[in-house]
Design a protein around this motif. Structure first.
Motif, PDB file in Angstrom:
ATOM      1  N   LYS A  68      -9.312  -0.978  -1.627  1.00  0.00           N
ATOM      2  CA  LYS A  68     -10.720  -0.957  -1.223  1.00  0.00           C
ATOM      3  C   LYS A  68     -11.523   0.145  -1.922  1.00  0.00           C
ATOM      4  O   LYS A  68     -12.746   0.047  -2.032  1.00  0.00           O
ATOM      5  N   ARG A  98       1.165  -0.503   4.600  1.00  0.00           N
ATOM      6  CA  ARG A  98       0.055  -1.465   4.557  1.00  0.00           C
ATOM      7  C   ARG A  98      -1.288  -0.753   4.462  1.00  0.00           C
ATOM      8  O   ARG A  98      -2.145  -1.105   3.645  1.00  0.00           O
ATOM      9  N   LYS A  99      -1.443   0.284   5.297  1.00  0.00           N
ATOM     10  CA  LYS A  99      -2.706   1.015   5.322  1.00  0.00           C
ATOM     11  C   LYS A  99      -2.978   1.686   3.975  1.00  0.00           C
ATOM     12  O   LYS A  99      -4.121   1.690   3.490  1.00  0.00           O
ATOM     13  N   SER A 100      -1.940   2.228   3.349  1.00  0.00           N
ATOM     14  CA  SER A 100      -2.115   2.912   2.060  1.00  0.00           C
ATOM     15  C   SER A 100      -2.511   1.934   0.966  1.00  0.00           C
ATOM     16  O   SER A 100      -3.379   2.222   0.134  1.00  0.00           O
ATOM     17  N   ASP A 119       6.695   9.861   7.245  1.00  0.00           N
ATOM     18  CA  ASP A 119       5.486   9.059   7.458  1.00  0.00           C
ATOM     19  C   ASP A 119       5.614   7.632   6.938  1.00  0.00           C
ATOM     20  O   ASP A 119       4.658   6.859   7.020  1.00  0.00           O
ATOM     21  N   ALA A 154       6.333  -4.626   5.883  1.00  0.00           N
ATOM     22  CA  ALA A 154       4.929  -4.311   5.639  1.00  0.00           C
ATOM     23  C   ALA A 154       4.176  -5.451   4.981  1.00  0.00           C
ATOM     24  O   ALA A 154       3.006  -5.722   5.318  1.00  0.00           O
ATOM     25  N   GLU A 162      -4.030  -0.976   1.402  1.00  0.00           N
ATOM     26  CA  GLU A 162      -5.408  -1.409   1.701  1.00  0.00           C
ATOM     27  C   GLU A 162      -6.415  -0.355   1.270  1.00  0.00           C
ATOM     28  O   GLU A 162      -7.473  -0.681   0.705  1.00  0.00           O
ATOM     29  N   ARG A 163      -6.100   0.886   1.523  1.00  0.00           N
ATOM     30  CA  ARG A 163      -7.004   1.986   1.171  1.00  0.00           C
ATOM     31  C   ARG A 163      -7.233   2.052  -0.329  1.00  0.00           C
ATOM     32  O   ARG A 163      -8.371   2.200  -0.795  1.00  0.00           O
ATOM     33  N   ALA A 215       3.477   0.127   8.812  1.00  0.00           N
ATOM     34  CA  ALA A 215       2.032   0.279   9.037  1.00  0.00           C
ATOM     35  C   ALA A 215       1.408   1.232   8.028  1.00  0.00           C
ATOM     36  O   ALA A 215       0.326   0.964   7.491  1.00  0.00           O
ATOM     37  N   SER A 216       2.091   2.369   7.761  1.00  0.00           N
ATOM     38  CA  SER A 216       1.525   3.334   6.804  1.00  0.00           C
ATOM     39  C   SER A 216       1.505   2.775   5.397  1.00  0.00           C
ATOM     40  O   SER A 216       0.589   3.060   4.615  1.00  0.00           O
ATOM     41  N   GLU A 274       1.392 -10.542   4.309  1.00  0.00           N
ATOM     42  CA  GLU A 274       0.128 -10.092   3.730  1.00  0.00           C
ATOM     43  C   GLU A 274      -0.199 -10.924   2.491  1.00  0.00           C
ATOM     44  O   GLU A 274       0.678 -11.568   1.904  1.00  0.00           O
TER      45      GLU A 274
END
Length: 414
Positions: free
Chosen positions: A366, A358-360, A351, A257, A362-363, A355-356, A261
């Motif tokens: 932000k 990284r997305k978490s 889950d 992940a 980032e969320r 990808a999940s 980054e």
């Protein structure tokens, strides 16, 4: 001064939260005899308590038990039998005034009965009642397959058989099925705030939410950690605790992940695997057995955790949003509570993907709302609001007066 036995469940998530309470008791004149295994001897002795080694199955590291949680109920009951059969008279000769036992140490309540001593329950996880159990069922945290159901029934029958033997041999009243796991007393000290505890309003006055105690456990020295490698990148801290940390595959998604980054990543193995096990570690990763967690949390932007109560509380105390990846039912409750309060994200096992993850991250980075809500939970832990460890000991001393123990000594503090 009174003499108290502290009967722990010797794993980090249960011992570490109790050490501040033990230190406060010792500082205020109590003679505390703390039962654990050798891995905790040094930490116990730094509190001013006296260390006693459990005999039998608890005398060594039991962290491997997490690999077969289905056997946990009969294991706990076998410990009760072993202590009552082999150690009761030795413990009786200690002439304790009262007992403190861990929420997941039913032998403490048995000893309280056998020795006719008052008892306090140390609760290092959420307190549980029918509302919290209903929450667990609603989360689907415990999935039962037909074979799993068979194992569970067999395990419970085995535990109940041991309970029957204990009760017959010693003339005692054993715990109910749920109380094998969560064995409350008439006085329960819970290391969290009423704000964080699910359904806090449904617990009676025997439960006191005095806030988490930042552990006084021995930490790794600062010079063992490469602070000079930390820069200005957002800091993602990953720790999955000390029980579920023996599977290399569990850690692999984190490398995938975050390898490319723009984050600084600190990963604590928790002692389960050698850092070398992971092969070529990406440049922005720092991987160690153990790290100075409290100091890292003061710098972290996101904390990826297994959702253990101690780690979650430490992260939230410093206002760090969490991504919780629970490995067992009680951790799932913590993870869901964090998500319900907007202080982080609950990712279920199925889950968890690169990808999940990284997305978490980032969320959370932000959306400043997560940090705001994490700080709100952390603020609820403040001693000014919960009373903290000093209040916990005040409560115990007030109970001692009612029990008729050490009145002259307690008058100094209550």
């Amino acid at each position: 001064m009174s003499k108290v036995a502290f009967l722990s469940l010797p794993v980090h998530g249960h011992v570490n939260p109790s050490l501040s309470l033990v230190k406060e008791l010792a500082d205020r004149g109590e003679e505390v005899i703390y039962y654990a295994n050798p891995g905790f001897k040094a930490a116990v002795e730094t509190t001013g308590a006296q260390y006693r080694r459990y005999s039998g199955a608890l005398s060594d590291d039991i962290s491997g038990l997490s690999k077969n949680m289905a056997e946990f109920p009969p294991f706990l009951m076998s410990i009760c039998k072993e202590i009552l059969d082999c150690e009761l008279e030795n413990i009786r000769r200690e002439n304790f005034d009262y007992i403190i036992y861990d929420y997941v140490a039913p032998w403490g309540r048995y000893l309280s009965q056998a020795l006719q001593l008052p008892a306090v329950c140390s609760v290092p996880i959420f307190a549980f009642n029918r509302y919290v159990f209903k929450m667990i069922r609603g989360l689907g945290a415990v999935k039962i397959t037909p074979s799993g159901l068979y194992k569970k029934i067999r395990s419970i029958r085995k535990a109940l058989g041991i309970r029957k033997s204990i009760n017959k041999t010693h003339g005692l009243k054993g715990p109910k099925i749920r109380e094998i796991y969560f064995c409350k007393s008439d006085l329960n000290i819970v290391y969290t705030s009423a704000y964080f505890q699910p359904f806090a309003e449904t617990f009676d006055d025997s439960f006191h939410f005095t806030g988490p105690a930042l552990s006084v456990r021995q930490a790794q020295q600062d010079h063992d950690f490469p602070w000079q490698q930390l820069g200005e990148k957002p800091l993602v801290y990953i720790s999955l605790g000390t029980l579920f940390n023996f599977d290399k595959a569990l850690f692999q998604p984190f490398f995938e992940a975050f390898a490319n980054e723009d984050y600084q990543v600190i990963l604590s193995c928790g002692g389960g695997l050698q850092p070398e096990t992971f092969g070529d570690i990406p440049g922005d990763f720092i991987v160690q057995h153990f790290v100075p967690q409290l100091k890292i949390l003061q710098r972290a932007n996101v904390f990826i955790t297994h959702g253990g109560m101690n780690s979650a509380s430490e992260g939230l105390y410093y206002g760090v949003p969490l991504i919780a990846l629970p490995q067992m039912a009680e951790q799932a409750v913590v993870a869901q509570r964090v998500e319900d309060l907007g202080a982080g994200i609950h990712l279920r096992k199925v889950d968890i993907t690169p990808a999940s993850l990284r997305k978490s991250v980032e969320r959370i980075l932000k959306d400043e709302t997560y940090r705001h809500n994490a700080r709100r939970v952390g603020d609820s832990f403040a001693p000014e609001k919960t009373g903290g460890i000093k209040k916990a000991v005040d409560i115990i001393f007030a109970a001692k007066q009612k029990w008729g123990i050490g009145k002259k000594h307690e008058a100094m503090y209550v």
